[in-house]
Design a protein around this motif. Sequence first.
Motif, PDB file in Angstrom:
ATOM      1  N   ALA A   1       0.832  -1.203   0.000  1.00 49.73           N
ATOM      2  CA  ALA A   1       0.000   0.000   0.000  1.00 49.73           C
ATOM      3  C   ALA A   1       0.868   1.255   0.000  1.00 49.73           C
ATOM      4  O   ALA A   1       0.564   2.231  -0.698  1.00 49.73           O
ATOM      5  CB  ALA A   1      -0.933   0.000   1.204  1.00 49.73           C
ATOM      6  N   HIS A   2       1.945   1.232   0.768  1.00 46.48           N
ATOM      7  CA  HIS A   2       2.848   2.387   0.822  1.00 46.48           C
ATOM      8  C   HIS A   2       3.434   2.684  -0.562  1.00 46.48           C
ATOM      9  O   HIS A   2       3.466   3.832  -0.995  1.00 46.48           O
ATOM     10  CB  HIS A   2       3.969   2.129   1.834  1.00 46.48           C
ATOM     11  CG  HIS A   2       4.998   3.204   1.885  1.00 46.48           C
ATOM     12  ND1 HIS A   2       4.766   4.409   2.499  1.00 46.48           N
ATOM     13  CD2 HIS A   2       6.258   3.258   1.389  1.00 46.48           C
ATOM     14  CE1 HIS A   2       5.847   5.169   2.373  1.00 46.48           C
ATOM     15  NE2 HIS A   2       6.755   4.487   1.711  1.00 46.48           N
TER      16      HIS A   2
ATOM     17  N   ARG B   1       0.788   4.039  -3.172  1.00 42.55           N
ATOM     18  CA  ARG B   1       0.288   5.402  -2.984  1.00 42.55           C
ATOM     19  C   ARG B   1       1.038   6.406  -3.851  1.00 42.55           C
ATOM     20  O   ARG B   1       0.567   7.513  -4.064  1.00 42.55           O
ATOM     21  CB  ARG B   1       0.391   5.813  -1.510  1.00 42.55           C
ATOM     22  CG  ARG B   1      -0.726   5.260  -0.660  1.00 42.55           C
ATOM     23  CD  ARG B   1      -0.779   5.937   0.699  1.00 42.55           C
ATOM     24  NE  ARG B   1       0.339   5.591   1.555  1.00 42.55           N
ATOM     25  CZ  ARG B   1       0.364   4.568   2.404  1.00 42.55           C
ATOM     26  NH1 ARG B   1      -0.690   3.775   2.503  1.00 42.55           N
ATOM     27  NH2 ARG B   1       1.408   4.330   3.148  1.00 42.55           N
ATOM     28  N   ARG B   2       2.192   6.024  -4.328  1.00 45.12           N
ATOM     29  CA  ARG B   2       2.987   6.918  -5.168  1.00 45.12           C
ATOM     30  C   ARG B   2       2.372   7.010  -6.559  1.00 45.12           C
ATOM     31  O   ARG B   2       1.841   6.039  -7.089  1.00 45.12           O
ATOM     32  CB  ARG B   2       4.415   6.406  -5.280  1.00 45.12           C
ATOM     33  CG  ARG B   2       5.110   6.365  -3.942  1.00 45.12           C
ATOM     34  CD  ARG B   2       6.501   5.857  -4.080  1.00 45.12           C
ATOM     35  NE  ARG B   2       7.111   5.735  -2.753  1.00 45.12           N
ATOM     36  CZ  ARG B   2       8.357   5.410  -2.570  1.00 45.12           C
ATOM     37  NH1 ARG B   2       9.135   5.159  -3.600  1.00 45.12           N
ATOM     38  NH2 ARG B   2       8.840   5.326  -1.356  1.00 45.12           N
TER      39      ARG B   2
END
Length: 66
Positions: A27-28, A31-32
Amino acid sequence: MAKQSFDPRATLVRLEEQHRVLKEQIAHLERRAILTPSEQAETADLKKRKLATKDAISAIKTRDLN
């Protein structure tokens, strides 16, 4: 040499935690707006590991906890 016993509940807890961490890492990265080629490869690797972990969780639930 002492024989280690297999504790399916402890293994399940460990795998579920690993699955949660992998999900957060994916998820991290996702998000980009744009991922570099190495980040794309890392995301693909994390997804494969997450799926393998999910399969292991499912196997333990099916085989050892019923």
